[in-house]
Write a protein that holds these residues in place. Structure first.
Motif, mmCIF file in Angstrom:
data_model
loop_
_atom_site.group_PDB
_atom_site.id
_atom_site.type_symbol
_atom_site.label_atom_id
_atom_site.label_comp_id
_atom_site.label_asym_id
_atom_site.label_seq_id
_atom_site.Cartn_x
_atom_site.Cartn_y
_atom_site.Cartn_z
ATOM 1 N N THR A 1 0.253 -1.315 -0.216
ATOM 2 C CA THR A 1 0.463 -0.154 -0.226
ATOM 3 C C THR A 1 0.702 1.275 0.254
ATOM 4 O O THR A 1 0.794 2.124 -0.498
ATOM 5 C CB THR A 1 -0.993 -0.039 1.062
ATOM 6 O OG1 THR A 1 -0.216 -0.742 2.563
ATOM 7 C CG2 THR A 1 -1.551 -0.979 1.515
ATOM 8 N N GLN A 2 2.263 1.102 0.723
ATOM 9 C CA GLN A 2 2.987 2.520 0.447
ATOM 10 C C GLN A 2 3.688 2.425 -0.065
ATOM 11 O O GLN A 2 3.213 3.985 -0.739
ATOM 12 C CB GLN A 2 3.789 2.712 1.772
ATOM 13 C CG GLN A 2 2.914 2.778 3.500
ATOM 14 C CD GLN A 2 4.184 3.204 3.955
ATOM 15 O OE1 GLN A 2 5.002 3.875 3.958
ATOM 16 N NE2 GLN A 2 3.564 2.800 5.435
ATOM 17 N N LEU A 3 4.133 1.872 -1.148
ATOM 18 C CA LEU A 3 4.581 1.691 -2.728
ATOM 19 C C LEU A 3 3.937 2.481 -3.483
ATOM 20 O O LEU A 3 4.324 3.314 -3.894
ATOM 21 C CB LEU A 3 4.920 0.207 -2.653
ATOM 22 C CG LEU A 3 6.772 -0.063 -2.685
ATOM 23 C CD1 LEU A 3 6.826 -0.992 -2.912
ATOM 24 C CD2 LEU A 3 7.442 0.774 -3.099
ATOM 25 N N LEU A 4 2.291 1.798 -3.156
ATOM 26 C CA LEU A 4 1.523 2.397 -4.662
ATOM 27 C C LEU A 4 1.068 3.343 -4.513
ATOM 28 O O LEU A 4 0.849 4.235 -4.841
ATOM 29 C CB LEU A 4 0.428 1.703 -4.453
ATOM 30 C CG LEU A 4 0.336 -0.077 -4.963
ATOM 31 C CD1 LEU A 4 -1.114 -0.926 -5.542
ATOM 32 C CD2 LEU A 4 1.505 -0.331 -6.368
ATOM 33 N N GLU A 5 1.137 3.805 -3.168
ATOM 34 C CA GLU A 5 0.810 5.565 -2.813
ATOM 35 C C GLU A 5 1.591 6.629 -3.299
ATOM 36 O O GLU A 5 1.516 7.376 -3.555
ATOM 37 C CB GLU A 5 0.115 5.669 -1.120
ATOM 38 C CG GLU A 5 0.426 6.753 -1.435
ATOM 39 C CD GLU A 5 0.135 7.328 0.644
ATOM 40 O OE1 GLU A 5 -0.438 8.329 0.740
ATOM 41 O OE2 GLU A 5 -0.439 6.223 1.402
ATOM 42 N N LYS A 6 3.427 6.030 -2.994
ATOM 43 C CA LYS A 6 3.884 7.162 -2.948
ATOM 44 C C LYS A 6 4.499 7.190 -4.490
ATOM 45 O O LYS A 6 5.207 7.931 -4.985
ATOM 46 C CB LYS A 6 5.355 6.477 -2.263
ATOM 47 C CG LYS A 6 6.973 7.136 -2.107
ATOM 48 C CD LYS A 6 7.086 8.054 -2.222
ATOM 49 C CE LYS A 6 7.944 9.317 -2.466
ATOM 50 N NZ LYS A 6 8.097 10.112 -1.110
ATOM 51 N N PHE A 7 4.171 5.879 -5.261
ATOM 52 C CA PHE A 7 4.481 6.206 -6.568
ATOM 53 C C PHE A 7 3.147 5.157 -7.142
ATOM 54 O O PHE A 7 3.189 4.664 -8.302
ATOM 55 C CB PHE A 7 5.553 4.926 -6.951
ATOM 56 C CG PHE A 7 7.051 5.263 -6.233
ATOM 57 C CD1 PHE A 7 8.191 6.326 -6.732
ATOM 58 C CD2 PHE A 7 7.555 3.992 -4.906
ATOM 59 C CE1 PHE A 7 8.667 7.099 -5.807
ATOM 60 C CE2 PHE A 7 9.167 4.798 -4.583
ATOM 61 C CZ PHE A 7 9.170 6.085 -4.760
ATOM 62 N N PRO A 8 2.472 6.155 -7.578
ATOM 63 C CA PRO A 8 1.231 5.820 -7.715
ATOM 64 C C PRO A 8 1.715 5.846 -9.721
ATOM 65 O O PRO A 8 0.001 4.575 -10.608
ATOM 66 C CB PRO A 8 0.167 7.092 -7.943
ATOM 67 C CG PRO A 8 0.777 8.075 -7.761
ATOM 68 C CD PRO A 8 2.285 7.577 -7.116
ATOM 69 N N ASN A 9 2.393 6.003 -10.701
ATOM 70 C CA ASN A 9 2.044 5.682 -11.657
ATOM 71 C C ASN A 9 3.186 4.202 -12.140
ATOM 72 O O ASN A 9 4.071 4.256 -13.701
ATOM 73 C CB ASN A 9 2.824 6.564 -12.935
ATOM 74 C CG ASN A 9 1.877 7.825 -12.510
ATOM 75 O OD1 ASN A 9 0.860 7.625 -12.934
ATOM 76 N ND2 ASN A 9 2.023 9.061 -12.138
ATOM 77 N N ILE A 10 3.498 3.312 -10.958
ATOM 78 C CA ILE A 10 4.692 2.762 -10.240
ATOM 79 C C ILE A 10 4.302 1.700 -12.339
ATOM 80 O O ILE A 10 2.836 1.026 -12.519
ATOM 81 C CB ILE A 10 4.404 1.676 -9.912
ATOM 82 C CG1 ILE A 10 5.719 0.312 -9.639
ATOM 83 C CG2 ILE A 10 3.387 1.573 -9.211
ATOM 84 C CD1 ILE A 10 6.311 -0.204 -8.350
ATOM 85 N N ARG A 11 5.182 1.182 -13.063
ATOM 86 C CA ARG A 11 5.091 0.043 -14.171
ATOM 87 C C ARG A 11 6.150 -0.493 -14.284
ATOM 88 O O ARG A 11 7.748 -0.043 -13.832
ATOM 89 C CB ARG A 11 5.293 1.005 -15.129
ATOM 90 C CG ARG A 11 5.349 2.315 -15.924
ATOM 91 C CD ARG A 11 4.742 2.198 -17.131
ATOM 92 N NE ARG A 11 5.596 4.095 -17.471
ATOM 93 C CZ ARG A 11 6.392 5.482 -17.128
ATOM 94 N NH1 ARG A 11 5.433 5.125 -15.678
ATOM 95 N NH2 ARG A 11 6.481 5.552 -17.368
#
Length: 403
Positions: free
Chosen positions: A368-378
């Motif tokens: 959850t923290q990774l996706l919140e910090k980096f919402p454009n992750i791919r």
């Protein structure tokens, strides 16, 4: 016309290592009990057979840990049976499933935040080396109240323990690595434990001093061994659970977007990953007496590999098992981290992983923290993730674009 039965490859072959799930299906359909001649082990792949073996501790014991783990870290609760197991599980459970866990949760979240804040955005960032490999060991070192500069040393120790545990081919270099840890780990831990007895604090080790069941308390040697078990059970396995969950979400943008919008779905993603690709693919047991499984006779004393990775994709148990689906409704979240879980990732029954709730929290907060910090992750351009490992398995790296 008679259908041709596919050939079963050597489980230690390169082709098996590249795609074990392809061969897990062949095992389930045609070779539900595989005898591996080089090791002398028997491997079970069907859900019912694997689940029954976990639940029947009278027929399938943990004696194998006597040679898998005890030579390096000593005797622990994981290899005990009967009353001895009950007593030692009751001794450790309050520190991993009770009030201490609730006290630890804010620290887990804090560690994740600090580590994620240190990740430098870029077009090709390796989240395994940059985060997942080190996050669980940071939590363990915090639990033990040890200096952060000792983290690389603990990582080397738990890596050697995991390698020793799964040394199916008896590689002499892996054996020697384990023997080095056998000397270094007690030399570090035992003086530290003795000092904590004189000056206890609020850490995991100090809390074990007061644990008592029926007049039995932990000795320094037992605490040392338990910390070794914590390294094995709470290090590499949690690392791989987090990395695999992220990988599978990144491969499915619609499910990734759903978790971003509703972070509570991270738990569903974690549970589905535990089914679809459990970090611990194989756990060993020992046949107490001669026994027959799926038409194959297994002699008493034989070591048996329970293949979680195969059982969790058994068509006899799960509909559409090769599809990763966080909305799957045949594995309730309630109970997914207890001994009656509807998946096989932490074993089942009385030997279910006592640290599963800690692993749950670490994995949830990491995702959850990774996706919140980096919402454009791919995924990084042109990158295709590859898994590695036989007994434990997960991405060897996870290259992502965080711009």
């Amino acid at each position: 016309m008679t259908a041709t039965v596919p050939e079963m490859p050597d489980m230690m072959s390169e082709e098996f290592a590249r795609d074990p799930h392809k061969y897990y299906k062949i095992m389930r359909d045609h070779y539900p009990v595989v005898y591996h001649e080089a090791s002398g082990y028997y491997f079970l792949s069907r859900f019912e057979d694997v689940a029954n073996a976990y639940r029947d501790s009278e027929a399938f014991s943990n004696e194998n840990y006597g040679f898998q783990m005890e030579p390096v870290i000593g005797r622990t609760v994981i290899q005990m049976g009967g009353r001895e197991h009950v007593v030692h599980r009751q001794l450790v459970a309050p520190t991993l499933r009770g009030s201490y866990l609730q006290e630890l949760i804010p620290q887990v979240d804090e560690i994740a935040t600090q580590m994620i804040d240190e990740i430098e955005p870029g077009e090709s960032v390796d989240l395994v080396e940059g985060f997942t490999r080190w996050f669980p060991i940071n939590v363990i070192v915090r639990m033990l109240d040890l200096p952060k500069e000792d983290i690389p040393r603990f990582h080397d120790w738990y890596s050697s323990l995991m390698a020793f545990l799964g040394n199916l081919t008896q590689d002499p270099d892996i054996h020697a690595w384990g023997m080095r840890t056998q000397k270094e780990f007690p030399a570090y831990m035992l003086p530290l434990i003795a000092e904590r007895r004189k000056n206890p604090g609020d850490d995991f080790i100090s809390r074990l001093f007061d644990a008592e069941v029926d007049g039995e308390k932990y000795t320094d040697e037992q605490i040392k061994s338990l910390v070794g078990l914590l390294l094995i059970a709470g290090g590499e396995t949690t690392d791989k659970a987090i990395a695999s969950t992220l990988k599978h979400l990144l491969q499915r943008p619609d499910q990734l977007e759903a978790v971003k919008k509703d972070p509570s779905l991270a738990t569903k993603a974690l549970v589905e990953n535990l089914r679809y690709h459990p970090p611990v693919q194989i756990i060993l047991r020992t046949a107490v007496n001669d026994i027959e499984v799926s038409g194959t006779k297994i002699p008493a004393g034989s070591v048996i590999g329970l293949v979680n990775g195969a059982a969790n994709r058994d068509e006899r148990r799960y509909p559409d098992p090769d599809t990763f689906d966080i909305y799957r409704d045949d594995i309730p979240i309630k109970g997914a981290f207890g001994g009656s879980a509807d998946h096989i990732a932490f074993a089942l029954g009385r030997h279910f992983c006592v640290g599963s709730l800690l692993a749950k929290r670490e994995s949830e907060t990491a995702v959850t923290q990774l996706l919140e910090k980096f919402p454009n992750i791919r995924f990084a351009d042109g990158y295709e993730p590859e898994d590695e490992g036989m007994f434990t398995r997960g991405p060897k790296d996870l290259l992502v674009n965080l711009t």
